[in-house]
Motif scaffolding. Structure first.
Motif, PDB file in Angstrom:
ATOM      1  N   VAL A  63       0.865  -1.186   0.000  1.00 56.37           N
ATOM      2  CA  VAL A  63       0.000   0.000   0.000  1.00 56.37           C
ATOM      3  C   VAL A  63       0.893   1.226   0.000  1.00 56.37           C
ATOM      4  N   ARG A  64       1.016   1.842  -1.174  1.00 55.84           N
ATOM      5  CA  ARG A  64       1.829   3.049  -1.332  1.00 55.84           C
ATOM      6  C   ARG A  64       0.882   4.230  -1.545  1.00 55.84           C
ATOM      7  N   PRO A  65       1.305   5.435  -1.243  1.00 53.37           N
ATOM      8  CA  PRO A  65       0.416   6.582  -1.441  1.00 53.37           C
ATOM      9  C   PRO A  65      -0.042   6.753  -2.890  1.00 53.37           C
ATOM     10  N   ASP A  66       0.859   6.499  -3.844  1.00 55.39           N
ATOM     11  CA  ASP A  66       0.542   6.711  -5.253  1.00 55.39           C
ATOM     12  C   ASP A  66      -0.084   5.508  -5.936  1.00 55.39           C
ATOM     13  N   GLY A  67      -0.062   4.329  -5.326  1.00 51.33           N
ATOM     14  CA  GLY A  67      -0.652   3.150  -5.955  1.00 51.33           C
ATOM     15  C   GLY A  67      -0.534   1.915  -5.088  1.00 51.33           C
ATOM     16  N   LEU A  68      -1.386   0.943  -5.386  1.00 57.05           N
ATOM     17  CA  LEU A  68      -1.367  -0.345  -4.690  1.00 57.05           C
ATOM     18  C   LEU A  68      -0.620  -1.346  -5.555  1.00 57.05           C
ATOM     19  N   ASP A  73       0.724  -9.453 -10.357  1.00 56.42           N
ATOM     20  CA  ASP A  73       1.804  -9.188 -11.304  1.00 56.42           C
ATOM     21  C   ASP A  73       2.885  -8.237 -10.785  1.00 56.42           C
ATOM     22  N   GLY A  74       2.728  -7.695  -9.579  1.00 57.77           N
ATOM     23  CA  GLY A  74       3.750  -6.836  -9.000  1.00 57.77           C
ATOM     24  C   GLY A  74       3.740  -5.408  -9.496  1.00 57.77           C
ATOM     25  N   LYS A  75       2.738  -5.015 -10.271  1.00 56.17           N
ATOM     26  CA  LYS A  75       2.656  -3.649 -10.776  1.00 56.17           C
ATOM     27  C   LYS A  75       1.788  -2.804  -9.852  1.00 56.17           C
ATOM     28  N   ALA A  76       2.018  -1.489  -9.875  1.00 53.16           N
ATOM     29  CA  ALA A  76       1.244  -0.570  -9.036  1.00 53.16           C
ATOM     30  C   ALA A  76       0.031  -0.051  -9.820  1.00 53.16           C
ATOM     31  N   TYR A  77      -1.112   0.034  -9.140  1.00 52.31           N
ATOM     32  CA  TYR A  77      -2.353   0.514  -9.737  1.00 52.31           C
ATOM     33  C   TYR A  77      -3.011   1.525  -8.808  1.00 52.31           C
ATOM     34  N   LYS A  78      -3.679   2.553  -9.394  1.00 49.06           N
ATOM     35  CA  LYS A  78      -4.435   3.494  -8.578  1.00 49.06           C
ATOM     36  C   LYS A  78      -5.650   2.803  -7.973  1.00 49.06           C
ATOM     37  N   THR A  79      -6.267   1.956  -8.763  1.00 53.65           N
ATOM     38  CA  THR A  79      -7.402   1.181  -8.278  1.00 53.65           C
ATOM     39  C   THR A  79      -7.243  -0.253  -8.766  1.00 53.65           C
ATOM     40  N   LEU A  80      -7.502  -1.205  -7.901  1.00 57.49           N
ATOM     41  CA  LEU A  80      -7.294  -2.619  -8.248  1.00 57.49           C
ATOM     42  C   LEU A  80      -8.512  -3.274  -8.894  1.00 57.49           C
ATOM     43  N   LYS A  81      -9.670  -2.653  -8.817  1.00 57.78           N
ATOM     44  CA  LYS A  81     -10.915  -3.310  -9.243  1.00 57.78           C
ATOM     45  C   LYS A  81     -10.852  -3.797 -10.701  1.00 57.78           C
ATOM     46  N   ARG A  82     -10.492  -2.933 -11.629  1.00 58.98           N
ATOM     47  CA  ARG A  82     -10.450  -3.333 -13.043  1.00 58.98           C
ATOM     48  C   ARG A  82      -9.370  -4.396 -13.273  1.00 58.98           C
ATOM     49  N   HIS A  83      -8.244  -4.231 -12.615  1.00 55.54           N
ATOM     50  CA  HIS A  83      -7.154  -5.211 -12.746  1.00 55.54           C
ATOM     51  C   HIS A  83      -7.623  -6.590 -12.264  1.00 55.54           C
TER      52      HIS A  83
END
Length: 142
Positions: A63-68, A73-83
């Protein structure tokens, strides 16, 4: 006899009886070789492959301020729902699969704060916020 009916007759004459046709559902040897050559990367990941649960420290760092950071897959996302939906999961299934707590966020903290500020700026979240505007001057009600 037209040319069309003649071609249909010739097609019917060369049809192979059902008993001699190969089963279309059965994998052909060339298909099996293709999958073998590609290895496991050609197949979708199985739930058993990701059975390793992240540690408490890994969960906290994801949990990072700019993304989860996704555990898929180890990538950061603003929102995880679509992923998650692209991987056939919903938030509850994702949390269960990786042993995450029930309050694990699905939206990055900075993005949630930005959306909250935008909603407050346009008057959402207040009773009648959008409706309670000052009446226009110059026009009188009849």
């Amino acid at each position: 006899m037209t040319a069309h009916s003649a071609s249909v007759r010739s097609y019917r004459a060369i049809q192979v009886p059902p008993a001699q046709r190969p089963n279309a559902a059965a994998p052909q040897p060339c298909q099996l070789l293709w999958v073998r050559d590609l290895g496991s990367s050609a197949l979708p990941p199985s739930p058993e492959a990701d059975s390793e649960k992240p540690s408490t420290d890994q969960i906290r760092k994801s949990v990072r301020p700019d993304g989860l950071v996704s555990f898929i897959d180890g990538k950061a996302y603003k929102t995880l729902k679509r992923h998650l939906t692209s991987h056939g999961l919903d938030p509850r299934a994702y949390r269960d699969r990786y042993g995450l707590p029930g309050d694990y966020p699905m939206v990055a903290p900075a993005y949630a704060k930005q959306r909250s500020a935008l909603a407050k700026a346009i008057g959402l979240g207040r009773p009648g916020g959008m409706a309670q505007k000052a009446p226009k001057k110059g026009r009188k009600a009849a």
